[in-house]
Design an enzyme around this catalytic site. Structure first.
Site, mmCIF file in Angstrom:
data_model
loop_
_atom_site.group_PDB
_atom_site.id
_atom_site.type_symbol
_atom_site.label_atom_id
_atom_site.label_comp_id
_atom_site.label_asym_id
_atom_site.label_seq_id
_atom_site.Cartn_x
_atom_site.Cartn_y
_atom_site.Cartn_z
ATOM 1 N N LYS A 98 -3.662 9.213 20.208
ATOM 2 C CA LYS A 98 -2.241 9.062 19.883
ATOM 3 C C LYS A 98 -1.442 10.189 20.546
ATOM 4 O O LYS A 98 -1.704 11.374 20.310
ATOM 5 C CB LYS A 98 -2.078 9.153 18.362
ATOM 6 C CG LYS A 98 -1.342 7.985 17.760
ATOM 7 C CD LYS A 98 -1.382 8.088 16.252
ATOM 8 C CE LYS A 98 -0.317 7.242 15.624
ATOM 9 N NZ LYS A 98 -0.280 7.407 14.182
HETATM 10 O O1 G3P Z 1 2.041 5.243 11.307
HETATM 11 C C1 G3P Z 1 3.117 6.126 11.155
HETATM 12 C C2 G3P Z 1 3.325 6.440 9.754
HETATM 13 O O2 G3P Z 1 2.215 7.068 9.205
HETATM 14 C C3 G3P Z 1 4.569 7.154 9.439
HETATM 15 O O3 G3P Z 1 4.929 6.672 8.227
HETATM 16 O O4 G3P Z 1 5.910 6.629 6.024
HETATM 17 O O5 G3P Z 1 5.689 8.808 7.254
HETATM 18 O O6 G3P Z 1 7.335 7.102 8.001
HETATM 19 P P1 G3P Z 1 6.044 7.359 7.333
#
Ligand code: G3P
Length: 274
Positions: A98
């Site tokens: 990533k």
């Molecule tokens: O895959 C990306 C994710 O983990 C981010 O999620 O909920 O932190 O916006 P969030």
């Protein structure tokens, strides 16, 4: 649509894989932090290397697992990406690296294009890259051109951004309309993007126009309704947190129907199963 699980928590991963619906795993430094804190609280000692190996074996060959670099220059990200791939891909042949689309933390810094350069270098060596932190369709276009195998648009964070820019209070997990939010007859937007789902759709459309092989991996998903909307716009993959996967299976009328079947089961029918 493929479903990935967006967590580094091995208990959640094992449970979700047992349901037979998970095609891969995405992690990031924040998710690993959360998982490590969870295990430390339980009094478990963790070797990070063994932990990553367990994630990879649990997923198994054919189920990609994204591991993120932590550097912010081409040199560091390339070294870290290679290191992660060389150290861990032998375990189950499913490591994806990533890389942030733009690792620069300031607006006019000097490393703005280091993400693209790293994607190009790793991809040309056959290392699959998931380009993360995509917040606009044009970033996704650049990442695809640089050779990314996947792009990860952060749907939920765009919805958060649209609300916070406009002083709209919200809680994480709140639904944001895919068709946009209207205030004083104006639709909230960021460079023409009116919601996280719209961001995903725009990228799907662009990739279709030009037959890119790069897959659209919708990320930062907040609720089951958003999963439906992302599936409707044709994302190749959605990476979904464990709690949202659980939300997807529940419906009041299903549980009610189940209770009725249980109550209606006559003894004669029950006998068959003995
Ligand atoms: O895959 C990306 C994710 O983990 C981010 O999620 O909920 O932190 O916006 P969030």
């Amino acid at each position: 649509m493929k479903i990935f699980i967006d967590t580094a928590n091995i208990d959640e991963i094992k449970e979700a894989f047992s349901w037979g619906i998970v095609d891969g795993i995405t992690t990031n430094p924040s998710l690993i932090k959360k998982a490590i804190e969870y295990y430390k609280e339980k009094g478990n000692d963790i070797s990070m290397e063994d932990y990553i190996k367990e994630l990879l074996t649990t997923a198994g060959e054919g189920h990609p697992v994204s591991l993120e670099v932590i550097g912010d220059t081409e040199e560091e990200m390339y070294r870290e990406g290679k290191l992660l791939f060389d150290k861990f891909n032998g375990v189950s042949k499913n490591v994806v690296i990533k890389i942030p689309v733009n690792p620069e933390t300031s607006e006019n810094g000097t490393h703005q294009f280091d993400g693209l350069k790293t994607i190009k270098k790793l991809s040309s060596e056959g290392i699959p890259v998931n380009c993360t932190l995509i917040m606009s369709p044009v970033q996704a276009l650049l990442a695809a051109k640089a050779g990314a195998r996947y792009v990860s648009p952060f749907a939920g964070r765009i919805d958060d951004y649209l609300r916070s820019q406009n002083n709209i209070p919200f809680k994480k997990g709140d639904y944001y309309p895919a068709d946009g939010f209207i205030i004083n007859e104006n639709i909230l937007q960021d460079h023409g993007i009116i919601s996280g789902v719209h961001l995903v759709k725009s990228i799907v459309d662009i990739f279709k126009n030009y037959h890119f092989k790069t897959e659209v991996l919708a990320a930062s998903i907040r609720n089951a309704t958003q999963v439906r909307e992302i599936a409707e716009v044709g994302a190749d993959i959605a990476t979904i947190p464990f709690h949202v996967l659980k939300e997807m299976i529940y419906h009041y009328k299903t549980s009610e129907g189940m209770k009725k079947f249980e109550n209606d089961t006559v003894e004669e029918y029950r006998e068959i199963f003995k």
